[in-house]
Design a protein around this motif. Structure first.
Motif, short mmCIF file in Angstrom:
data_model
loop_
_atom_site.label_atom_id
_atom_site.label_comp_id
_atom_site.label_asym_id
_atom_site.label_seq_id
_atom_site.Cartn_x
_atom_site.Cartn_y
_atom_site.Cartn_z
N UNK A 1 0.85 -1.19 0.00
CA UNK A 1 0.00 0.00 0.00
C UNK A 1 0.89 1.24 0.00
N UNK A 2 0.31 2.37 -0.41
CA UNK A 2 1.08 3.62 -0.39
C UNK A 2 1.56 3.93 1.03
N UNK A 3 0.71 3.65 2.01
CA UNK A 3 1.07 3.89 3.40
C UNK A 3 2.28 3.05 3.80
N UNK A 4 2.29 1.78 3.39
CA UNK A 4 3.42 0.90 3.74
C UNK A 4 4.69 1.35 3.02
N UNK A 5 4.57 1.73 1.74
CA UNK A 5 5.74 2.21 1.00
C UNK A 5 6.33 3.44 1.69
N UNK A 6 5.47 4.36 2.12
CA UNK A 6 5.94 5.56 2.82
C UNK A 6 6.64 5.19 4.12
N UNK A 7 6.10 4.23 4.85
CA UNK A 7 6.72 3.80 6.11
C UNK A 7 8.09 3.17 5.84
N UNK A 8 8.20 2.39 4.78
CA UNK A 8 9.48 1.75 4.43
C UNK A 8 10.52 2.82 4.12
N UNK A 9 10.16 3.78 3.29
CA UNK A 9 11.09 4.85 2.93
C UNK A 9 11.46 5.66 4.17
N UNK A 10 10.47 6.01 4.99
CA UNK A 10 10.74 6.77 6.22
C UNK A 10 11.69 6.01 7.14
N UNK A 11 11.47 4.71 7.29
CA UNK A 11 12.32 3.90 8.17
C UNK A 11 13.76 3.84 7.62
N UNK A 12 13.89 3.66 6.32
CA UNK A 12 15.22 3.62 5.71
C UNK A 12 15.94 4.96 5.91
N UNK A 13 15.22 6.06 5.76
CA UNK A 13 15.82 7.38 5.98
C UNK A 13 16.22 7.56 7.45
N UNK A 14 15.37 7.08 8.35
CA UNK A 14 15.66 7.17 9.78
C UNK A 14 16.93 6.39 10.14
N UNK A 15 17.06 5.20 9.58
CA UNK A 15 18.26 4.38 9.83
C UNK A 15 19.50 5.09 9.29
N UNK A 16 19.39 5.65 8.10
CA UNK A 16 20.50 6.38 7.51
C UNK A 16 20.90 7.56 8.40
N UNK A 17 19.92 8.34 8.83
CA UNK A 17 20.17 9.48 9.70
C UNK A 17 20.87 9.05 10.99
N UNK A 18 20.39 7.98 11.60
CA UNK A 18 20.99 7.49 12.85
C UNK A 18 22.44 7.06 12.64
N UNK A 19 22.72 6.39 11.53
CA UNK A 19 24.09 5.97 11.27
C UNK A 19 25.03 7.16 11.09
N UNK A 20 24.58 8.17 10.37
CA UNK A 20 25.41 9.37 10.21
C UNK A 20 25.60 10.09 11.55
N UNK A 21 24.56 10.10 12.36
CA UNK A 21 24.65 10.72 13.69
C UNK A 21 25.66 9.97 14.56
N UNK A 22 25.60 8.64 14.53
CA UNK A 22 26.56 7.81 15.28
C UNK A 22 27.98 8.08 14.78
N UNK A 23 28.13 8.13 13.46
CA UNK A 23 29.46 8.40 12.88
C UNK A 23 30.01 9.73 13.38
N UNK A 24 29.17 10.75 13.38
CA UNK A 24 29.61 12.07 13.84
C UNK A 24 30.01 12.04 15.31
#
Length: 188
Positions: free
Chosen positions: A121-144
């Motif tokens: 569903x569009x809702x699930x696709x949005x959640x997947x993309x949001x989660x992937x972005x969140x993981x990316x953000x957290x990894x860069x934050x940890x790196x910093x």
């Protein structure tokens, strides 16, 4: 050698996802949500669908390894019980881990099972993309944070490389979800 990976999602009778089996070709890993353990859902899914589907690729046997040290006694015994219930036999056993196998011959009379890919569903696709972005953000934050505490080191650079790889994967996930949405609109 086929190195594809397959995930099997397990639903309860209400249609809610309650578990997953990860087919790593040489081994299987499974996880069932705590409230649904001990109800036979994993055993049923393995014996009626997952193992018959796995053996359709001309595999002669399937192996699993249950690592007592890694998952603890409770989950070790539960996993061993499931494995034996569906027909796995113990090949190697020691205090740390147990290796089991099951033969293709146990599933020769099972009809062909064709996997079914379900749409998102569009809702699930949005959640997947949001989660992937969140993981990316957290990894860069940890790196910093590591860089501020430890300075520029090989290890910090490795974490940064991983974060950049995850960022690329996030972009691919976004593209896939966009393509799915576009394909669905073209069909309608």
């Amino acid at each position: 050698m086929d190195i594809s990976r397959t995930f099997y999602f397990i639903k309860n009778t209400e249609g809610n996802y309650i578990g997953i089996v990860y087919n790593m070709n040489g081994d299987l890993h499974w996880l069932i949500l705590p409230n649904y353990r001990g109800k036979g859902l994993l055993t049923n899914a393995l014996s009626k669908t997952i193992l018959p589907h796995i053996f359709q690729d001309n595999r002669k046997e399937q192996r699993i390894t249950i690592d007592r040290e890694r998952i603890g006694d409770l989950y070790y015994l539960a996993s061993l019980k499931v494995a034996l219930a569906v027909g796995f036999t113990i090949k190697e056993n020691n205090a740390r881990r147990t290796e089991l196998t099951i033969e293709r011959s146990k599933f020769e009379k099972v009809p062909f099972i064709d996997g079914i890919n379900t749409s998102l569903s569009d809702n699930r696709k949005n959640k997947i993309v949001d989660k992937a972005r969140e993981i990316t953000f957290e990894l860069f934050k940890i790196t910093s944070e590591l860089e501020m505490k430890k300075g520029f080191t090989y290890e910090v650079e490795e974490v940064k490389t991983i974060a950049e790889s995850v960022k690329k994967a996030t972009d691919i996930i976004y593209d896939i979800c966009w393509y799915i949405k576009k394909s669905n609109q073209d069909i309608a």
